[in-house]
Write a protein that holds these residues in place. Structure first.
Motif, PDB file in Angstrom:
ATOM      1  N   GLY A  23       0.865  -1.178   0.000  1.00 19.75           N
ATOM      2  CA  GLY A  23       0.000   0.000   0.000  1.00 19.75           C
ATOM      3  C   GLY A  23       0.894   1.218   0.000  1.00 19.75           C
ATOM      4  N   VAL A  24       0.643   2.148  -0.903  1.00 16.57           N
ATOM      5  CA  VAL A  24       1.500   3.319  -1.077  1.00 16.57           C
ATOM      6  C   VAL A  24       0.683   4.585  -0.836  1.00 16.57           C
ATOM      7  CG1 VAL A  24       2.964   4.614  -2.676  1.00 16.57           C
ATOM      8  CG2 VAL A  24       2.883   2.125  -2.798  1.00 16.57           C
ATOM      9  N   VAL A  25       1.294   5.542  -0.137  1.00 15.42           N
ATOM     10  CA  VAL A  25       0.699   6.860   0.066  1.00 15.42           C
ATOM     11  C   VAL A  25       1.788   7.894  -0.161  1.00 15.42           C
ATOM     12  CG1 VAL A  25      -0.370   8.427   1.725  1.00 15.42           C
ATOM     13  CG2 VAL A  25      -0.960   6.021   1.760  1.00 15.42           C
ATOM     14  N   VAL A  26       1.468   8.939  -0.913  1.00 22.29           N
ATOM     15  CA  VAL A  26       2.378  10.073  -1.090  1.00 22.29           C
ATOM     16  C   VAL A  26       1.658  11.295  -0.546  1.00 22.29           C
ATOM     17  CG1 VAL A  26       3.629  11.530  -2.720  1.00 22.29           C
ATOM     18  CG2 VAL A  26       3.484   9.060  -3.103  1.00 22.29           C
ATOM     19  N   ARG A  27       2.296  11.980   0.372  1.00 23.74           N
ATOM     20  CA  ARG A  27       1.689  13.147   1.009  1.00 23.74           C
ATOM     21  C   ARG A  27       2.550  14.375   0.801  1.00 23.74           C
ATOM     22  NH1 ARG A  27      -2.352  11.814   4.922  1.00 23.74           N
ATOM     23  NH2 ARG A  27      -3.501  10.298   3.713  1.00 23.74           N
ATOM     24  N   SER A  28       1.882  15.479   0.548  1.00 23.87           N
ATOM     25  CA  SER A  28       2.551  16.774   0.484  1.00 23.87           C
ATOM     26  C   SER A  28       2.335  17.467   1.811  1.00 23.87           C
ATOM     27  CB  SER A  28       1.954  17.613  -0.649  1.00 23.87           C
ATOM     28  OG  SER A  28       2.482  18.926  -0.594  1.00 23.87           O
ATOM     29  N   ARG A  29       3.361  18.111   2.287  1.00 23.50           N
ATOM     30  CA  ARG A  29       3.254  18.786   3.574  1.00 23.50           C
ATOM     31  C   ARG A  29       2.437  20.064   3.484  1.00 23.50           C
ATOM     32  NH1 ARG A  29       8.499  16.286   4.316  1.00 23.50           N
ATOM     33  NH2 ARG A  29       9.549  17.837   3.074  1.00 23.50           N
ATOM     34  N   GLY A  30       2.402  20.714   2.357  1.00 25.01           N
ATOM     35  CA  GLY A  30       1.628  21.943   2.219  1.00 25.01           C
ATOM     36  C   GLY A  30       2.359  23.135   2.797  1.00 25.01           C
ATOM     37  N   ILE A  31       1.985  24.299   2.341  1.00 27.76           N
ATOM     38  CA  ILE A  31       2.694  25.521   2.744  1.00 27.76           C
ATOM     39  C   ILE A  31       2.510  25.847   4.224  1.00 27.76           C
ATOM     40  CG2 ILE A  31       0.857  27.129   2.096  1.00 27.76           C
ATOM     41  CD1 ILE A  31       3.200  28.911   0.972  1.00 27.76           C
ATOM     42  N   GLN A  89      11.346  18.215  -2.007  1.00 28.99           N
ATOM     43  CA  GLN A  89      11.489  18.750  -0.651  1.00 28.99           C
ATOM     44  C   GLN A  89      10.152  18.928   0.044  1.00 28.99           C
ATOM     45  OE1 GLN A  89      13.853  22.289  -0.795  1.00 28.99           O
ATOM     46  NE2 GLN A  89      15.651  21.228  -1.546  1.00 28.99           N
ATOM     47  N   THR A  90       9.068  18.553  -0.626  1.00 26.92           N
ATOM     48  CA  THR A  90       7.752  18.808  -0.034  1.00 26.92           C
ATOM     49  C   THR A  90       6.870  17.579   0.075  1.00 26.92           C
ATOM     50  OG1 THR A  90       6.810  19.366  -2.185  1.00 26.92           O
ATOM     51  CG2 THR A  90       7.723  21.181  -0.877  1.00 26.92           C
TER      52      THR A  90
END
Length: 108
Positions: A23-31, A89-90
């Motif tokens: 199971g794969v998840v990619v998350r962006s941290r957001g500004i 980097q995010t």
């Protein structure tokens, strides 16, 4: 669905190996998260925004692992592990992986 980090499940025999599952998840941290994390990194200590994001991402990756194992006809996953990586980097990638198996019913 039984999910264990061990090779075996105590008291159960592996009847069939279905194969690798993940199971794969990619998350962006957001500004907003990056801004708060940047401020916290100046004074040191735990960055709660990132901790929360990664805990949630692990739960989602594990949920997807279970969904994929179920679709394969498995009733358990053995040797489950987590892996993570940074994308740029995010973004953070979290992978839950293991071996989907069918266990015999428990002995009575």
């Amino acid at each position: 669905m039984i999910v264990v980090t061990t090779e075996n499940v105590h008291g159960r025999q592996v009847r069939e190996v279905k194969g690798q599952v993940f199971g794969v998840v990619v998350r962006s941290r957001g500004i907003g998260g990056n801004l708060m994390a940047g401020l916290r990194s100046i004074v040191g200590g735990e960055i709660h925004e990132y901790t929360q994001m990664l805990e949630e991402a692990r739960r989602h990756a594990l949920d997807r692992l279970v969904k994929n194992a179920t679709a394969m006809g498995a009733n358990a996953v053995v040797m489950m592990r987590f892996d993570s990586a940074e994308i740029g980097q995010t973004m953070s990638e979290i992978v839950a992986y293991g071996t989907a198996v069918v266990l015999d019913p428990p002995a009575i």
